[in-house]
Enzyme design. Structure first.
Site, PDB file in Angstrom:
ATOM      1  N   CYS A  44       0.849  -1.181   0.000  1.00 28.74           N
ATOM      2  CA  CYS A  44       0.000   0.000   0.000  1.00 28.74           C
ATOM      3  C   CYS A  44       0.879   1.224   0.000  1.00 28.74           C
ATOM      4  O   CYS A  44       2.088   1.168   0.224  1.00 28.74           O
ATOM      5  CB  CYS A  44      -0.915  -0.013   1.213  1.00 28.74           C
ATOM      6  SG  CYS A  44      -2.100   1.331   1.166  1.00 28.74           S
ATOM      7  N   ASP A  64       2.436  12.506 -39.775  1.00 26.22           N
ATOM      8  CA  ASP A  64       3.387  12.515 -40.862  1.00 26.22           C
ATOM      9  C   ASP A  64       2.724  11.762 -42.005  1.00 26.22           C
ATOM     10  O   ASP A  64       1.902  10.890 -41.772  1.00 26.22           O
ATOM     11  CB  ASP A  64       4.656  11.788 -40.390  1.00 26.22           C
ATOM     12  CG  ASP A  64       5.614  11.531 -41.522  1.00 26.22           C
ATOM     13  OD1 ASP A  64       5.915  12.493 -42.237  1.00 26.22           O
ATOM     14  OD2 ASP A  64       6.050  10.392 -41.673  1.00 26.22           O
TER      15      ASP A  64
HETATM   16  P1  ADP Z   1       7.487  12.958 -45.391  1.00 28.43           P
HETATM   17  O1  ADP Z   1       7.387  14.241 -44.634  1.00 28.43           O
HETATM   18  O2  ADP Z   1       6.315  12.774 -46.291  1.00 28.43           O
HETATM   19  O3  ADP Z   1       7.714  11.780 -44.509  1.00 28.43           O
HETATM   20  P2  ADP Z   1      10.300  13.346 -46.035  1.00 28.43           P
HETATM   21  O4  ADP Z   1      10.492  14.490 -45.126  1.00 28.43           O
HETATM   22  O5  ADP Z   1      10.997  12.074 -45.739  1.00 28.43           O
HETATM   23  O6  ADP Z   1       8.755  13.077 -46.355  1.00 28.43           O
HETATM   24  O7  ADP Z   1      10.746  13.795 -47.488  1.00 28.43           O
HETATM   25  C1  ADP Z   1      10.159  14.921 -48.104  1.00 28.43           C
HETATM   26  C2  ADP Z   1      10.422  14.950 -49.573  1.00 28.43           C
HETATM   27  O8  ADP Z   1      11.810  15.031 -49.806  1.00 28.43           O
HETATM   28  C3  ADP Z   1       9.958  13.741 -50.314  1.00 28.43           C
HETATM   29  O9  ADP Z   1       8.609  13.834 -50.661  1.00 28.43           O
HETATM   30  C4  ADP Z   1      10.874  13.738 -51.514  1.00 28.43           C
HETATM   31  O10 ADP Z   1      10.344  14.601 -52.501  1.00 28.43           O
HETATM   32  C5  ADP Z   1      12.156  14.342 -51.000  1.00 28.43           C
HETATM   33  N1  ADP Z   1      13.151  13.330 -50.673  1.00 28.43           N
HETATM   34  C6  ADP Z   1      13.729  13.137 -49.479  1.00 28.43           C
HETATM   35  N2  ADP Z   1      14.632  12.141 -49.544  1.00 28.43           N
HETATM   36  C7  ADP Z   1      14.610  11.664 -50.783  1.00 28.43           C
HETATM   37  C8  ADP Z   1      15.306  10.618 -51.493  1.00 28.43           C
HETATM   38  N3  ADP Z   1      16.209   9.848 -50.888  1.00 28.43           N
HETATM   39  N4  ADP Z   1      14.996  10.419 -52.763  1.00 28.43           N
HETATM   40  C9  ADP Z   1      14.078  11.174 -53.391  1.00 28.43           C
HETATM   41  N5  ADP Z   1      13.409  12.165 -52.797  1.00 28.43           N
HETATM   42  C10 ADP Z   1      13.663  12.432 -51.534  1.00 28.43           C
HETATM   43 MG    MG Z   2       8.423  10.425 -43.105  1.00 29.59          MG
END
Ligand code: ADP
Ligand code: MG
Length: 710
Positions: free
Chosen positions: A23, A405
């Site tokens: 308790c 997200d």
């Molecule tokens: P979210 O916020 O949708 O999770 P991220 O922040 O991971 O997306 O990425 C945002 C954007 O950045 C993607 O939509 C893409 O356009 C671009 N991006 C990020 N990393 C990559 C990658 N490795 N190859 C191609 N595009 C990328």
């Molecule tokens: Mg993401």
């Protein structure tokens, strides 16, 4: 303590199991004792788990000194990982038989009274009942008084003594006996609760079948090393975390993730300790030792969560601290005032004051909150929802806005390449080959889409070197010696790589709700790859359910372009879209939403979104099984990639808050009724003892329902 050298202090942490901590009162006693224990820095007591986490300076304090200090309070302490040296059940059995002896004496006494037998003999029987039942209570009361605490034993002893002094031996005997029964009942109920909660998490087999040169043999799982090959036969539980190297099967991961459907596993896939293998045999290479498995981490985190005090609990404990003294003062007033002021009969009012003594123990009140929370946390863990403490459970109930997200959370996170738009006559295959060369170094979902397409279309990826990635934007590197850049529009604007023709292509891709990935070599934009991610099937339902839980606003945060985001948002019924955000922008938006809505929950993958998760009032990471970082950072971790666990967490949080309120109401109403009844003279001592115990048992049973809440 500022004068002490902080460097030469030896910070240590230990967890003890405590026998006899049932308790809140024992916790108060510990608190008092620990305050003057030099070297003890901090501690957290978990009454439900009978555990004590202690932080101390090992240069000044040893674990055995701590155990001795606990022992001095009438409890027993031993280090968690050491088994106690044979629990001695004899005192408990002796206590039991004394209680029953006291009961038998009372029964005989009452029978004698009713049949009109000699009153002197009946009285002897009642005195005997008190003599049998009281010593144990007295012994405990002594411990309490020595640590300057007024616990239930002291109060009951005072009530019984008072009744005896008034010549009410039958009443005194009833108090002693019923309190003994009550104590047993309460301890049993709590023990059942502990078992129910503990059983949920005790899931791993003790042995593994290890494949060696001399054939397969059973080995205790502590002896299995990382890299060992183990065989998991159909229907067996996976003993340790590992990677499948041969065989295929479907595995029921419900014990870890709460997913209802089995998951297919083949070579390369991860399997978790505690999950149940289906129809096929699996050869698994062990990747984690017993203490580090995902399940072990979950258990550890749940235990830590359960040891934390939730705000409601702290509130109740503060109330309890004034409640007992207030009731004692009231009892004193009731005993003294009417006889002194109005010349009423002393025995009548002293008796009424004794009833107040009995109900002045706040145990039912204090135990109810932790039991509710611990039960809820355990039930949630069983469903793959790991809540890091009662605080988050309470806070989730207040959330008015949920920010999501997009990629991998609201969408499946497995985008597909749907189109390639070359500019200036570049060959589509060349564009994909270049992009793939850069993306082999990346773990972004878009990278996986491009690589998958490249291998499906048998496009050999070129060799990428010195790749750097820009979070939320894209990546860059050398392909066959030439600089190649790939990523979103924002990145290409920054690098001044856009032209009217590029914008034209982006418009067309955007209009289709696709996500464009621009590719440039040597400072010339060669083309745009269009990828599409699909919304999760359960997204719409999850969002609808959240609204029904009282969530007012659903906001999508994404680094993707606005139009692609809007397409998904409309499909799912999201209220507000914030697109083209960099990871740090997401954090700022969460901050802004908190200003607008009050409590905000952020749901993300826990790795990329860590800053935003940390800023939100409740950070929720999804699909974290296997990702230790995400498991640690989130306030609530959903082991499975299942959006519908989210409304469950919200429901549970509201249910828990309601449960706690109901329990507090039950105990408070009961106490108030007895205060009134005692003062009016209609309550007897034994009724008060019964009602007090009854309330504890009802409240614990009610709290335990949360284990099965869904
Ligand atoms: P979210 O916020 O949708 O999770 P991220 O922040 O991971 O997306 O990425 C945002 C954007 O950045 C993607 O939509 C893409 O356009 C671009 N991006 C990020 N990393 C990559 C990658 N490795 N190859 C191609 N595009 C990328
Ligand atoms: Mg993401």
């Amino acid at each position: 303590m500022t004068s002490a050298c902080t460097v030469c202090r030896l910070h240590a942490e230990s967890t003890f199991r405590i026998e006899g901590m049932d308790c809140h009162e024992e916790v108060v006693a510990l608190e008092r004792r620990f305050r003057n224990l030099p070297g003890l820095e901090d501690f957290a007591a978990d009454v439900m788990g009978q555990r004590l986490h202690v932080k101390y300076d090992a240069a000044r304090l040893t674990t055995s000194a701590i155990a001795d200090a606990v022992g001095g309070l009438g409890m027993r302490a031993w280090l968690e990982h050491e088994e106690p040296i044979g629990i001695d059940r004899r005192p408990e059995r002796l206590r039991q038989s004394l209680v029953w002896a006291s009961g038998a004496a009372i029964a005989a006494g009452l029978a004698l009274e009713w049949t009109g037998g000699p009153p002197s003999i009946a009285r002897v029987l009642f005195v005997a009942a008190v003599a049998a039942g009281a010593p144990i209570t007295a012994w405990r009361a002594l411990h309490a008084v020595r640590s300057r605490a007024l616990d239930i034993n002291v109060l009951m002893l005072a009530a019984a003594t008072g009744a005896a002094l008034l010549g009410q031996w039958a009443e005194a005997a009833a108090v002693v006996f019923l309190f003994g029964v009550a104590h047993t009942l309460e301890t049993r109920t709590l023990e059942r609760a502990r078992l129910a909660i503990g059983a949920l998490l005790d899931l791993t087999p003790a042995e593994a079948l290890v494949r060696g040169a001399g054939g397969d043999r059973r080995v205790g799982i502590d002896q299995v090393a990382i890299g060992d090959l183990i065989v998991v036969r159909p229907g067996e539980k996976v003993p340790l975390d590992g990677r499948v190297v041969a065989g295929s099967s479907s595995v029921n991961q419900a014990p870890i993730t709460g997913e209802s459907m089995p998951v297919d596993k083949a070579a390369g896939d991860e399997v978790f300790a505690g999950t149940v293998n289906g129809h096929g045999a699996l050869d698994v290479e062990v990747t984690r030792r017993r203490r580090d498995t995902t399940l072990a981490r979950i258990i550890h985190l749940v235990e830590r969560a359960q040891a934390q005090r939730a705000p409601a609990q702290a509130l109740v404990e503060r109330f309890a601290r004034v409640y007992t003294p207030a009731m004692l003062a009231l009892a004193l007033a009731v005993a003294l005032a009417p006889p002194l002021v109005a010349g009423a009969a002393w025995p009548t009012w002293i008796y009424r004051a004794l009833v107040l003594l009995v109900i002045s123990c706040p145990c039912a009140l204090v135990i109810s909150t932790p039991v509710s929370i611990v039960a809820a946390l355990a039930g949630a863990a069983r469903k793959g929802v790991l809540i890091k403490g009662g605080v988050y459970l309470e806070r989730t109930g207040e959330v008015r806005c949920v920010a999501f997200d997009k990629t991998g959370t609201l969408t499946r996170g497995t985008p597909e390449l749907v189109d390639i738009v070359p500019l200036d006559g570049a060959a589509p295959e060349a564009i994909v080959a270049m992009a793939a060369a850069i993306e082999t170094r990346s773990t972004h979902p878009i990278a996986r889409a491009i690589l998958k397409h490249a291998s499906a279309a048998s496009i050999p990826p070129a060799r990428g070197e010195r790749v750097t990635s820009f979070g939320g934007l894209g990546a860059e590197g050398l392909v066959d010696g030439a600089p190649v850049l790939l990523g979103n529009h924002r990145l290409f604007e920054e690098r001044k790589l856009c032209s009217p023709r590029v914008h034209d292509a982006l418009d067309r891709i955007g209009a289709r709700g696709l996500t464009p990935v621009l590719v440039a070599r040597d400072g010339v934009t060669l083309g745009v790859i269009a990828v599409a991610d699909r919304a999760r099937a359960s997204g719409r339902d999850a969002i609808d359910l959240l609204r029904r839980q009282g969530v007012e606003a659903i906001v999508m945060l994404t680094g993707d372009n606005a139009r692609a985001a809007k397409t998904i948002a409309d499909e799912l019924g999201v209220d507000e879209v914030r697109a083209e955000l960099l990871p740090q922008d997401k954090q700022a938006v969460v901050q802004e939403l908190r200003g607008r809505f009050g409590a905000v929950a952020m749901v993300g993958d826990g790795v990329n979104d860590a800053p935003a998760l940390a800023t939100a009032d409740v950070g929720i990471a999804m699909g974290v099984a296997g990702s230790d970082a995400a498991l640690e950072t989130a306030d609530i971790a959903l082991m499975a990639d299942e959006l519908l666990k989210l409304p469950y967490a919200f429901r549970l949080s509201r249910k828990t808050v309601r449960n706690i309120k109901a329990n507090l109401t039950i105990s408070l109403v009961m106490k108030a009724a007895f205060v009134a009844a005692a003062i009016m003279g209609v309550a007897t001592l034994w009724m008060a003892v019964l009602a007090d115990t009854g309330a504890s048992v009802v409240v614990i049973a009610n709290a335990l329902r949360l284990i099965r809440a869904d």
